[in-house]
Design an enzyme around this catalytic site. Structure first.
Site, PDB file in Angstrom:
ATOM      1  CG  HIS A 135       4.959  -0.520  -1.008  1.00 47.87           C
ATOM      2  ND1 HIS A 135       4.119   0.527  -1.273  1.00 47.87           N
ATOM      3  CD2 HIS A 135       5.310  -0.402   0.301  1.00 47.87           C
ATOM      4  CE1 HIS A 135       3.965   1.260  -0.176  1.00 47.87           C
ATOM      5  NE2 HIS A 135       4.666   0.721   0.793  1.00 47.87           N
ATOM      6  CE  LYS A 139       1.455  -2.147   0.386  1.00 54.03           C
ATOM      7  NZ  LYS A 139       1.084  -2.650   1.723  1.00 54.03           N
TER       8      LYS A 139
END
Ligand SMILES: NC(=O)c1ccc[n+]([C@@H]2O[C@H](COP(=O)([O-])OP(=O)(O)OC[C@H]3O[C@@H](n4cnc5c(N)ncnc54)[C@H](O)[C@@H]3O)[C@@H](O)[C@H]2O)c1
Length: 238
Positions: A135, A139
């Site tokens: 990701h 995040k």
């Protein structure tokens, strides 16, 4: 369909665009400083409320919708300590509540593929299994909630796995998850089954957050004429 949006952040705004493209109208928007709007004639007019806000406020918003007998579609995460209460309020068919921790159709298809692959691989003990997820660098949590759901899907269908660990930690009876954080990657999840001789892998790669908003609008359409606690598996009929 007349939609009330509760939460007008990144998801609320993307949902608005997609809902309008699909011929629906947004009759009411409630963000953090407009919570008295629950008592407006515009909210009363809505067929369904779509709620994407924040963990601390979501449950209160659900109760406000239920008091006004509005079906709710929510994607807010981090409120699941109230899940039993919400389910019981829907159990007698008096309220309608649709919840998914991930509204992407592709991810939900991938969840099903993961469960079926784990059922097959249960017989073949020579294969190890692991999950990799990548990701964007913003995040904060690792592993992703989606990776944890994938690990759960494996454990539910494979006798030799019970729980997950985050790499570099390893446990023979756990699914190891490796989390990478790189650039602006929206989200990649790979399940790898590896033996001494070969490798089987399946990957889901998200292109944007649009898929999440699209799934939420489809879920709102699905609630029309239905009662009770609804989930993606009800909508996708696997
Ligand atoms: N289930 C899914 O598929 C999915 C997908 C994306 C995000 N999410 C979750 O949805 C939530 C929202 O995500 P986002 O990216 O839109 O966040 P965001 O921060 O961009 O937007 C949240 C909005 O909610 C508003 N808000 C806060 N308190 C409120 C209140 N009491 N009443 C009304 N509005 C209020 C904020 O002002 C903000 O505009 C998060 O919990 C996120 O983890 C779930």
């Amino acid at each position: 369909m007349k939609i009330a949006l509760i939460g007008y952040g990144k998801m609320g705004q993307t949902i608005e665009k997609i809902a309008i493209e699909r011929g629906h109208s947004i009759v009411c928007k409630i963000d953090i400083n407009q919570t008295d709007t629950f008592d407006s004639p515009q909210f009363a007019e809505a067929d369904v409320a779509i709620e994407f806000t924040a963990p601390t406020v979501a449950y209160g918003n659900y109760l406000k919708c239920f008091e006004r007998n509005k079906p709710v579609v929510s994607g807010t995460t981090g409120w699941l300590e109230h899940l039993d209460d919400i389910r019981s309020r829907c159990a007698d068919g008096s309220q309608t509540f649709f919840y998914a921790s991930n509204y992407s159709l592709g991810v939900n298809i991938f969840f099903e593929l993961n469960r079926r692959l784990a059922q097959i691989m249960n017989r073949f003990g020579e294969y190890g299994v692991e999950i990799e997820e990548t990701h964007h660098i913003h995040k904060l949590d690792a592993p992703s909630g989606t990776a944890i759901s994938l690990a759960q899907g494996i454990c539910d269908n494979m006798d030799r796995k019970n729980g997950w660990t985050l790499a570099p930690e390893e446990r023979a009876d756990a699914v190891r998850i490796t989390a990478f954080r790189e650039g602006e990657v929206p989200g990649i999840h790979t399940i790898r089954y590896e033996s001494a001789d070969d490798l089987i892998s399946i990957t889901h790669s998200a292109k944007s957050r649009r898929a999440l908003a699209y799934g939420a609008v489809l879920a709102a359409e699905f609630t029309m004429g239905r009662k009770g606690f609804l989930q993606m598996k009800d909508m996708l009929s696997f």
